[in-house]
Design an enzyme around this catalytic site. Structure first.
Site, mmCIF file in Angstrom:
data_model
loop_
_atom_site.group_PDB
_atom_site.id
_atom_site.type_symbol
_atom_site.label_atom_id
_atom_site.label_comp_id
_atom_site.label_asym_id
_atom_site.label_seq_id
_atom_site.Cartn_x
_atom_site.Cartn_y
_atom_site.Cartn_z
ATOM 1 N N LYS A 122 0.983 -34.866 -42.333
ATOM 2 C CA LYS A 122 0.308 -33.608 -42.645
ATOM 3 C C LYS A 122 0.475 -33.241 -44.116
ATOM 4 C CE LYS A 122 0.827 -31.996 -37.905
ATOM 5 N NZ LYS A 122 1.692 -31.264 -36.954
ATOM 6 N N GLN A 166 6.132 -27.240 -35.717
ATOM 7 C CA GLN A 166 6.008 -28.571 -35.124
ATOM 8 C C GLN A 166 6.650 -28.599 -33.728
ATOM 9 O OE1 GLN A 166 4.353 -31.301 -36.452
ATOM 10 N NE2 GLN A 166 4.709 -32.149 -34.430
ATOM 11 N N ASP A 189 -2.865 -23.572 -35.761
ATOM 12 C CA ASP A 189 -2.781 -24.449 -34.589
ATOM 13 C C ASP A 189 -3.638 -23.934 -33.441
ATOM 14 O OD1 ASP A 189 -1.540 -26.875 -34.645
ATOM 15 O OD2 ASP A 189 0.477 -26.113 -34.316
#
Length: 362
Positions: A122, A166, A189
């Site tokens: 990322k 995460q 997200d």
């Protein structure tokens, strides 16, 4: 059905599943029919912006059904590169016009190798398109309060436009409480319950859509797959992929079924689908007998199985038996190289959208 779940459909009859950790479970499945796609995907100049809304896909030119016995490849790696190029161009314009670049903050707790790899990828993707990356690495035994403190700081930081925690988190942490602490305006997200709730309601739009299902929809769009009025089956009902994918297909005016671990006759239901999205985390679950001739198949699964001929001792396969299904479907994503690259591309897209919204940049 247990034998089909654990068997490998490839030429290596001795292959078996390796232990692995995923958030998707074998309690997600789905439903119906058949669509063909163009011989090649549209060029970057004919594609819509990556920041556009993805549930208006019914506006694309309808594609004729086909019963070809060799599926066309839906190249997620190539499409992801197109999207990243588009995002980089928009970020450059934004920087020149108002002096702002999007910022993405990632919080990693623990030292899982797979999570470290995801975060590293990322960061590289952010650097490639011009997004500023912020990282926090916390030890496995960190308290939930420490994580919440960092989230609060990023919520208040005007240079941060997206926050990603995460997953998975250590067992002693309440994942729901931590994800809910992320500001809805920075929830790139797409996991905040208000974003999911808006996605589920007619006439409402979420600020962000979860990255993997958004990537699935973008692949369908860029390959001009007609969704309106088609029957679609989602194999899997996870909060991360299956459920939001079903909602997105419904917003695009498909008729939806979800197949899961309690579904009776999943093979029969899935065989009716024009579009199949498999997101259950079980290697080679969806066999050729599950697929209607000419269907479009999107395979979200990434599962390692033993392979003595591979230098690594294993290889990656999807939830779909590619060798069988590619002979029946009109189009299919490969594993790897299909949905995987799209997930990070959609994260970058969401971060850009957030910065544009916050700074009212058109």
């Amino acid at each position: 059905m247990a034998s089909s779940i654990l068997s490998d459909c490839s030429s290596s009859a001795t292959a078996r599943l390796l232990p692995f950790h995923r958030k998707l479970h074998a309690q997600d499945f789905r439903f119906h029919r058949s669509v063909s796609i163009p011989l090649r995907p549209p060029s970057p100049t004919s594609s819509r912006s990556a920041a556009s809304r993805f549930w208006s896909l019914s506006a694309v030119t309808p594609v004729a059904m086909t019963t070809d016995t060799s599926a066309k490849l839906i190249d997620g790696k190539m499409v992801a590169k197109q999207i990243k190029d588009e995002i980089a161009g928009e970020i450059a314009k934004m920087k020149d016009a108002i002096g702002i670049v999007p910022g993405l903050a990632v919080i990693l707790v623990g030292a899982r190798k797979d999570s470290q790899t995801y975060v590293r990828n990322k960061k590289k993707a952010c650097e490639a398109v011009g997004i500023k990356s912020y990282e926090v690495h916390l030890p496995e035994d960190s308290t939930e309060e420490e994580v919440l403190k960092h989230i609060s700081g990023f919520n208040d930081d005007p240079s941060v436009h997206g926050i990603l925690v995460q997953l998975p988190l250590p067992r002693h942490m309440n994942e729901q409480s931590i994800l809910n602490a992320v500001s809805i305006e920075k929830d790139v997200d797409g996991f905040h319950p208000l974003n999911i709730g808006r996605l589920a309601m007619q006439g409402r739009e979420p600020l962000f859509v979860p990255c993997t299902p958004k990537g699935c929809m973008e692949l369908l769009h860029r390959y001009a797959v007609d969704i309106k009025g088609k029957r679609a089956v989602v194999v899997g009902r996870s909060n991360i992929v299956g459920m939001p994918a079903a909602l997105l297909l419904q917003k695009a005016n498909a008729t939806i079924s979800i197949v899961h671990s309690y579904t009776k006759n999943p093979e029969e239901i899935t065989r009716q689908a024009d579009i199949v999205i498999a997101a259950v985390g079980v290697a080679n679950l969806v066999r050729g007998s599950w697929i209607k001739p000419g269907a479009v198949v999107i395979d979200v699964g990434i599962n390692p199985i033993d392979d003595a001929e591979s230098p690594r001792g294993y290889r990656l396969v999807g939830d779909v038996c590619y060798e069988e299904v590619s002979k029946i479907a009109s189009a299919i994503t490969p594993v790897p190289g299909g949905v995987g690259p799209m997930t990070i591309a959609m994260l970058l897209s969401n971060t850009l959208d957030s910065a544009k919204r916050i700074h009212n940049f058109k």
